[in-house]
Enzyme design. Structure first.
Site, PDB file in Angstrom:
ATOM      1  N   HIS A 167     -13.919 -12.290 -69.052  1.00 61.56           N
ATOM      2  CA  HIS A 167     -12.840 -12.780 -68.185  1.00 61.56           C
ATOM      3  C   HIS A 167     -12.128 -13.967 -68.850  1.00 61.56           C
ATOM      4  O   HIS A 167     -12.191 -15.107 -68.373  1.00 61.56           O
ATOM      5  CB  HIS A 167     -13.481 -13.185 -66.858  1.00 61.56           C
ATOM      6  CG  HIS A 167     -12.552 -13.473 -65.733  1.00 61.56           C
ATOM      7  ND1 HIS A 167     -11.464 -14.302 -65.851  1.00 61.56           N
ATOM      8  CD2 HIS A 167     -12.564 -13.048 -64.454  1.00 61.56           C
ATOM      9  CE1 HIS A 167     -10.854 -14.380 -64.679  1.00 61.56           C
ATOM     10  NE2 HIS A 167     -11.508 -13.622 -63.813  1.00 61.56           N
ATOM     11  N   GLU A 269      -8.203  -9.875 -69.658  1.00 60.15           N
ATOM     12  CA  GLU A 269      -9.629  -9.608 -69.635  1.00 60.15           C
ATOM     13  C   GLU A 269      -9.965  -8.230 -70.208  1.00 60.15           C
ATOM     14  O   GLU A 269      -9.343  -7.231 -69.849  1.00 60.15           O
ATOM     15  CB  GLU A 269     -10.119  -9.705 -68.182  1.00 60.15           C
ATOM     16  CG  GLU A 269      -9.681 -11.011 -67.513  1.00 60.15           C
ATOM     17  CD  GLU A 269      -9.896 -11.030 -66.005  1.00 60.15           C
ATOM     18  OE1 GLU A 269     -10.843 -10.373 -65.527  1.00 60.15           O
ATOM     19  OE2 GLU A 269      -9.108 -11.685 -65.307  1.00 60.15           O
TER      20      GLU A 269
HETATM   21  O1  LIG Z   1     -12.838 -16.998 -58.626  1.00 61.04           O
HETATM   22  P1  LIG Z   1     -13.533 -15.948 -59.475  1.00 61.04           P
HETATM   23  O2  LIG Z   1     -14.715 -15.322 -58.763  1.00 61.04           O
HETATM   24  O3  LIG Z   1     -13.934 -16.493 -60.811  1.00 61.04           O
HETATM   25  O4  LIG Z   1     -12.489 -14.791 -59.728  1.00 61.04           O
HETATM   26  C1  LIG Z   1     -11.230 -15.050 -60.279  1.00 61.04           C
HETATM   27  C2  LIG Z   1     -10.424 -13.754 -60.402  1.00 61.04           C
HETATM   28  O5  LIG Z   1     -11.059 -12.894 -61.310  1.00 61.04           O
HETATM   29  C3  LIG Z   1     -10.406 -11.650 -61.613  1.00 61.04           C
HETATM   30  O6  LIG Z   1      -9.317 -11.811 -62.450  1.00 61.04           O
HETATM   31  C4  LIG Z   1     -10.077 -10.869 -60.365  1.00 61.04           C
HETATM   32  O7  LIG Z   1      -9.239  -9.746 -60.640  1.00 61.04           O
HETATM   33  C5  LIG Z   1      -9.453 -11.755 -59.327  1.00 61.04           C
HETATM   34  O8  LIG Z   1      -9.333 -11.017 -58.114  1.00 61.04           O
HETATM   35  C6  LIG Z   1     -10.256 -13.020 -59.089  1.00 61.04           C
HETATM   36  O9  LIG Z   1      -9.645 -13.828 -58.131  1.00 61.04           O
END
Ligand SMILES: O=P(O)(O)OC[C@H]1O[C@H](O)[C@H](O)[C@@H](O)[C@@H]1O
Length: 297
Positions: A167, A269
Protein backbone atom coordinates in the site's frame (compact mmCIF):
# COMPACT_ATOMS: atom_id res chain seq x y z
CA UNK A 1 15.60 -11.35 19.67
CA UNK A 2 16.43 -8.21 21.57
CA UNK A 3 18.25 -5.26 20.03
CA UNK A 4 21.71 -6.47 21.02
CA UNK A 5 21.04 -9.90 19.53
CA UNK A 6 19.60 -8.42 16.34
CA UNK A 7 22.65 -6.19 15.91
CA UNK A 8 24.97 -9.12 16.65
CA UNK A 9 23.22 -11.49 14.22
CA UNK A 10 22.11 -9.21 11.42
CA UNK A 11 23.75 -5.81 11.93
CA UNK A 12 26.21 -4.67 9.24
CA UNK A 13 28.80 -2.27 10.56
CA UNK A 14 28.17 1.25 9.24
CA UNK A 15 25.41 -0.07 6.94
CA UNK A 16 22.59 -1.63 8.92
CA UNK A 17 21.75 -0.92 12.56
CA UNK A 18 18.80 -1.92 14.71
CA UNK A 19 17.40 0.60 17.21
CA UNK A 20 14.34 1.30 19.31
CA UNK A 21 11.69 3.85 18.43
CA UNK A 22 8.77 4.25 20.81
CA UNK A 23 9.10 0.62 21.92
CA UNK A 24 9.16 -0.66 18.32
CA UNK A 25 12.29 -2.10 16.74
CA UNK A 26 13.41 -0.53 13.52
CA UNK A 27 16.49 -0.82 11.35
CA UNK A 28 18.34 1.96 9.63
CA UNK A 29 20.14 1.37 6.35
CA UNK A 30 22.86 3.64 5.03
CA UNK A 31 24.87 2.78 1.94
CA UNK A 32 26.44 4.87 -0.84
CA UNK A 33 23.25 4.11 -2.83
CA UNK A 34 20.47 4.99 -0.37
CA UNK A 35 19.13 5.43 3.12
CA UNK A 36 16.13 3.45 4.37
CA UNK A 37 14.19 2.68 7.53
CA UNK A 38 12.25 -0.52 8.20
CA UNK A 39 10.13 -1.31 11.25
CA UNK A 40 9.79 -4.98 12.23
CA UNK A 41 6.25 -4.00 13.25
CA UNK A 42 4.37 -4.78 10.04
CA UNK A 43 7.64 -5.20 8.07
CA UNK A 44 6.98 -1.58 7.36
CA UNK A 45 9.37 0.32 5.09
CA UNK A 46 8.84 3.93 6.17
CA UNK A 47 11.70 5.62 4.35
CA UNK A 48 13.68 5.01 1.18
CA UNK A 49 15.81 7.71 -0.37
CA UNK A 50 18.33 7.04 -3.13
CA UNK A 51 21.42 9.21 -2.70
CA UNK A 52 20.95 12.61 -4.33
CA UNK A 53 17.16 12.19 -4.64
CA UNK A 54 14.27 13.43 -2.50
CA UNK A 55 12.63 10.84 -0.21
CA UNK A 56 10.34 8.58 -2.25
CA UNK A 57 7.94 7.58 0.52
CA UNK A 58 5.56 9.78 2.50
CA UNK A 59 5.34 9.19 6.26
CA UNK A 60 2.69 10.94 8.35
CA UNK A 61 4.16 13.02 11.18
CA UNK A 62 1.06 12.07 13.19
CA UNK A 63 1.49 8.35 12.68
CA UNK A 64 1.08 6.08 15.66
CA UNK A 65 4.05 3.88 16.40
CA UNK A 66 2.34 1.33 18.62
CA UNK A 67 2.09 -2.48 18.62
CA UNK A 68 -1.65 -2.53 17.93
CA UNK A 69 -1.75 0.26 15.31
CA UNK A 70 -0.70 0.45 11.69
CA UNK A 71 1.92 3.01 10.73
CA UNK A 72 0.46 5.74 8.46
CA UNK A 73 2.63 6.16 5.38
CA UNK A 74 5.56 4.24 3.93
CA UNK A 75 4.53 0.83 2.64
CA UNK A 76 1.96 -0.99 4.77
CA UNK A 77 1.84 -4.69 3.90
CA UNK A 78 -1.83 -5.66 3.62
CA UNK A 79 -2.43 -9.41 4.17
CA UNK A 80 -4.48 -11.62 4.19
CA UNK A 81 -7.29 -9.27 3.25
CA UNK A 82 -7.58 -5.78 1.83
CA UNK A 83 -9.81 -3.12 3.37
CA UNK A 84 -12.48 -4.38 5.75
CA UNK A 85 -12.61 -8.19 6.09
CA UNK A 86 -15.16 -9.75 3.75
CA UNK A 87 -18.41 -11.21 4.99
CA UNK A 88 -18.57 -8.97 8.05
CA UNK A 89 -16.04 -11.21 9.82
CA UNK A 90 -13.98 -9.61 12.60
CA UNK A 91 -10.43 -8.42 12.03
CA UNK A 92 -8.38 -5.27 11.54
CA UNK A 93 -8.55 -3.16 8.37
CA UNK A 94 -6.17 -4.52 5.68
CA UNK A 95 -5.46 -7.71 7.66
CA UNK A 96 -3.19 -8.49 10.57
CA UNK A 97 0.24 -8.48 8.87
CA UNK A 98 0.77 -4.74 9.24
CA UNK A 99 0.22 -4.85 13.01
CA UNK A 100 2.28 -7.94 13.82
CA UNK A 101 5.98 -8.14 14.68
CA UNK A 102 7.92 -9.77 11.81
CA UNK A 103 11.20 -11.61 12.19
CA UNK A 104 14.46 -10.92 10.45
CA UNK A 105 15.58 -13.93 8.41
CA UNK A 106 18.40 -12.45 6.32
CA UNK A 107 20.36 -9.24 5.90
CA UNK A 108 23.39 -8.72 3.69
CA UNK A 109 25.15 -6.09 1.63
CA UNK A 110 25.69 -7.23 -1.95
CA UNK A 111 27.46 -4.65 -4.08
CA UNK A 112 25.67 -1.43 -3.16
CA UNK A 113 22.35 -3.11 -2.34
CA UNK A 114 21.10 -4.22 1.06
CA UNK A 115 19.12 -7.45 0.80
CA UNK A 116 16.75 -7.87 3.68
CA UNK A 117 14.21 -10.63 4.29
CA UNK A 118 11.56 -10.45 6.99
CA UNK A 119 9.18 -13.31 7.70
CA UNK A 120 5.81 -13.76 9.34
CA UNK A 121 4.22 -17.03 10.44
CA UNK A 122 1.07 -17.76 12.42
CA UNK A 123 0.68 -15.66 15.59
CA UNK A 124 -1.87 -15.68 18.42
CA UNK A 125 -3.75 -12.92 16.58
CA UNK A 126 -3.69 -14.66 13.18
CA UNK A 127 -4.84 -17.94 14.73
CA UNK A 128 -7.67 -16.18 16.55
CA UNK A 129 -8.78 -14.94 13.11
CA UNK A 130 -8.55 -18.42 11.55
CA UNK A 131 -5.14 -18.12 9.81
CA UNK A 132 -2.84 -20.89 10.95
CA UNK A 133 -1.09 -22.63 8.07
CA UNK A 134 0.71 -19.82 6.25
CA UNK A 135 4.17 -18.27 6.06
CA UNK A 136 5.12 -14.98 4.43
CA UNK A 137 8.59 -13.92 3.33
CA UNK A 138 9.11 -10.27 2.40
CA UNK A 139 12.32 -9.61 0.54
CA UNK A 140 13.51 -6.05 0.05
CA UNK A 141 16.44 -5.04 -2.12
CA UNK A 142 17.32 -1.51 -1.07
CA UNK A 143 19.56 0.45 -3.38
CA UNK A 144 19.21 3.05 -6.13
CA UNK A 145 16.07 1.15 -7.02
CA UNK A 146 13.74 -0.68 -4.68
CA UNK A 147 12.62 -4.25 -5.26
CA UNK A 148 9.95 -5.77 -3.04
CA UNK A 149 8.97 -9.41 -3.19
CA UNK A 150 6.15 -10.79 -1.09
CA UNK A 151 5.95 -14.59 -1.06
CA UNK A 152 3.09 -16.39 0.66
CA UNK A 153 3.23 -20.15 1.22
CA UNK A 154 0.43 -22.46 2.28
CA UNK A 155 1.63 -24.89 4.96
CA UNK A 156 -1.90 -25.83 5.94
CA UNK A 157 -3.99 -28.79 4.90
CA UNK A 158 -6.74 -26.87 3.16
CA UNK A 159 -6.79 -24.19 0.46
CA UNK A 160 -5.50 -20.76 1.46
CA UNK A 161 -7.31 -17.81 -0.08
CA UNK A 162 -5.92 -14.34 0.57
CA UNK A 163 -5.67 -10.76 -0.68
CA UNK A 164 -2.48 -8.72 -0.52
CA UNK A 165 -1.24 -5.20 -1.20
CA UNK A 166 1.91 -3.14 -0.94
CA UNK A 167 0.00 0.00 0.00
CA UNK A 168 2.72 2.41 -1.10
CA UNK A 169 2.46 6.09 -0.08
CA UNK A 170 4.55 8.06 -2.60
CA UNK A 171 5.79 11.46 -1.50
CA UNK A 172 5.01 14.04 -4.18
CA UNK A 173 5.10 17.81 -4.58
CA UNK A 174 1.35 18.38 -5.09
CA UNK A 175 -1.21 15.72 -5.93
CA UNK A 176 -3.24 18.05 -8.18
CA UNK A 177 -0.18 18.53 -10.40
CA UNK A 178 0.89 14.88 -10.36
CA UNK A 179 0.28 12.57 -13.31
CA UNK A 180 -0.13 8.80 -13.15
CA UNK A 181 0.57 7.18 -16.51
CA UNK A 182 -0.22 3.55 -17.30
CA UNK A 183 -3.88 3.50 -16.32
CA UNK A 184 -5.24 5.15 -19.49
CA UNK A 185 -8.70 3.88 -20.52
CA UNK A 186 -8.57 1.36 -17.67
CA UNK A 187 -11.61 -0.05 -15.90
CA UNK A 188 -11.91 0.56 -12.18
CA UNK A 189 -14.27 0.16 -9.27
CA UNK A 190 -14.95 3.51 -7.60
CA UNK A 191 -15.07 2.98 -3.83
CA UNK A 192 -16.05 6.63 -3.34
CA UNK A 193 -19.16 6.15 -5.51
CA UNK A 194 -20.99 3.02 -4.44
CA UNK A 195 -18.51 0.60 -6.12
CA UNK A 196 -19.63 1.74 -9.58
CA UNK A 197 -17.57 0.42 -12.49
CA UNK A 198 -15.99 3.24 -14.48
CA UNK A 199 -13.26 3.86 -17.04
CA UNK A 200 -10.37 6.32 -16.75
CA UNK A 201 -9.86 8.90 -19.51
CA UNK A 202 -7.45 8.00 -22.35
CA UNK A 203 -4.74 10.29 -20.97
CA UNK A 204 -2.55 10.14 -17.85
CA UNK A 205 -4.55 10.38 -14.64
CA UNK A 206 -4.57 13.61 -12.60
CA UNK A 207 -6.58 13.38 -9.39
CA UNK A 208 -9.06 16.16 -8.68
CA UNK A 209 -10.92 14.92 -5.61
CA UNK A 210 -11.17 12.14 -3.06
CA UNK A 211 -9.97 9.00 -4.83
CA UNK A 212 -10.31 5.33 -3.96
CA UNK A 213 -10.09 3.29 -7.14
CA UNK A 214 -9.49 -0.42 -7.51
CA UNK A 215 -8.29 -1.44 -10.99
CA UNK A 216 -8.93 -5.18 -11.33
CA UNK A 217 -7.16 -7.37 -13.88
CA UNK A 218 -4.60 -4.63 -14.30
CA UNK A 219 -0.99 -5.69 -14.72
CA UNK A 220 0.27 -2.41 -16.18
CA UNK A 221 3.35 -0.59 -15.02
CA UNK A 222 2.59 2.91 -13.75
CA UNK A 223 4.70 6.05 -13.82
CA UNK A 224 4.08 8.91 -11.45
CA UNK A 225 5.07 12.31 -12.87
CA UNK A 226 6.17 14.37 -9.87
CA UNK A 227 7.53 17.67 -11.23
CA UNK A 228 11.05 17.06 -12.54
CA UNK A 229 11.12 13.42 -11.50
CA UNK A 230 9.29 10.25 -12.39
CA UNK A 231 8.64 7.26 -10.16
CA UNK A 232 7.96 4.03 -12.05
CA UNK A 233 6.37 0.95 -10.54
CA UNK A 234 6.92 -2.26 -12.48
CA UNK A 235 5.08 -5.19 -11.04
CA UNK A 236 4.73 -8.90 -11.58
CA UNK A 237 2.15 -11.40 -10.35
CA UNK A 238 -0.03 -8.49 -9.30
CA UNK A 239 -3.38 -8.28 -11.07
CA UNK A 240 -4.82 -5.34 -9.13
CA UNK A 241 -3.69 -1.72 -8.87
CA UNK A 242 -5.24 0.61 -6.30
CA UNK A 243 -5.02 4.41 -6.39
CA UNK A 244 -5.94 6.27 -3.20
CA UNK A 245 -5.91 9.79 -1.88
CA UNK A 246 -8.28 10.79 0.96
CA UNK A 247 -8.40 14.49 0.01
CA UNK A 248 -9.91 16.88 2.61
CA UNK A 249 -13.07 14.82 3.18
CA UNK A 250 -11.28 11.54 3.88
CA UNK A 251 -8.43 13.11 5.86
CA UNK A 252 -10.71 14.45 8.60
CA UNK A 253 -11.63 10.87 9.46
CA UNK A 254 -7.99 9.83 9.90
CA UNK A 255 -6.59 10.81 13.30
CA UNK A 256 -3.06 9.82 12.32
CA UNK A 257 -2.86 12.20 9.34
CA UNK A 258 -2.62 15.99 9.45
CA UNK A 259 -5.71 17.40 7.69
CA UNK A 260 -3.47 19.32 5.27
CA UNK A 261 -1.06 16.47 4.48
CA UNK A 262 -3.01 14.83 1.62
CA UNK A 263 -1.65 17.01 -1.23
CA UNK A 264 1.81 15.62 -0.44
CA UNK A 265 1.21 11.97 -1.27
CA UNK A 266 -0.53 9.53 -3.54
CA UNK A 267 -0.94 5.80 -2.95
CA UNK A 268 -0.38 3.59 -5.99
CA UNK A 269 -0.68 0.07 -4.69
CA UNK A 270 0.60 -3.22 -6.10
CA UNK A 271 -2.06 -5.72 -5.10
CA UNK A 272 -4.16 -8.83 -5.63
CA UNK A 273 -7.61 -8.11 -4.25
CA UNK A 274 -11.27 -8.99 -4.83
CA UNK A 275 -11.65 -11.20 -7.90
CA UNK A 276 -7.85 -11.20 -8.19
CA UNK A 277 -7.41 -12.79 -4.73
CA UNK A 278 -4.92 -15.67 -4.67
CA UNK A 279 -5.89 -19.24 -3.82
CA UNK A 280 -3.07 -21.61 -2.87
CA UNK A 281 -3.29 -25.37 -2.64
CA UNK A 282 -1.38 -26.98 0.26
CA UNK A 283 2.41 -26.59 -0.19
CA UNK A 284 1.95 -24.01 -2.93
CA UNK A 285 3.44 -20.53 -2.84
CA UNK A 286 2.96 -17.29 -4.74
CA UNK A 287 5.26 -14.28 -5.15
CA UNK A 288 4.10 -10.76 -5.94
CA UNK A 289 6.80 -8.27 -6.89
CA UNK A 290 7.06 -4.51 -7.24
CA UNK A 291 10.11 -2.69 -8.52
CA UNK A 292 10.33 1.07 -8.02
CA UNK A 293 12.75 3.20 -10.00
CA UNK A 294 13.32 6.94 -10.27
CA UNK A 295 13.79 8.81 -13.52
CA UNK A 296 13.74 12.31 -14.99
CA UNK A 297 10.59 13.79 -16.50
O1 LIG B 1 -6.92 3.77 6.86
P1 LIG B 1 -6.40 2.47 6.27
O2 LIG B 1 -7.00 1.25 6.95
O3 LIG B 1 -4.90 2.41 6.28
O4 LIG B 1 -6.86 2.43 4.76
C1 LIG B 1 -6.57 3.47 3.88
C2 LIG B 1 -7.15 3.17 2.49
O5 LIG B 1 -6.52 2.04 1.96
C3 LIG B 1 -6.88 1.65 0.62
O6 LIG B 1 -6.32 2.47 -0.34
C4 LIG B 1 -8.37 1.48 0.47
O7 LIG B 1 -8.75 1.31 -0.90
C5 LIG B 1 -9.10 2.63 1.08
O8 LIG B 1 -10.50 2.34 1.08
C6 LIG B 1 -8.64 2.93 2.50
O9 LIG B 1 -9.33 4.01 3.04
Amino acid sequence: MNLTELNDHFGLSGVLTFEDHNGLTRLQVKTPACTATVYLHGAHLTHWQPTGAQPVLFLSDRSDFAPDKAIRGGIPVCFPWFGPRAGGKPGPSHGFARIQPWEVAFAALSGENVHLTLTLGPTALSRSLGFDGFRVAYEMVLGKKLTLRLTVANYGEGMLKYEEALHTYFSIGEVRRTTIAGLESALFVDKTDGLKEKETPPEALILSGQTDRVFPENVSSTTIGDGPRTITINKSNSATTVVWNPWTEGSVTLKDLRPDAWPGFVCVETANTGEDAITLAPNDAHTMQAEITLGKA
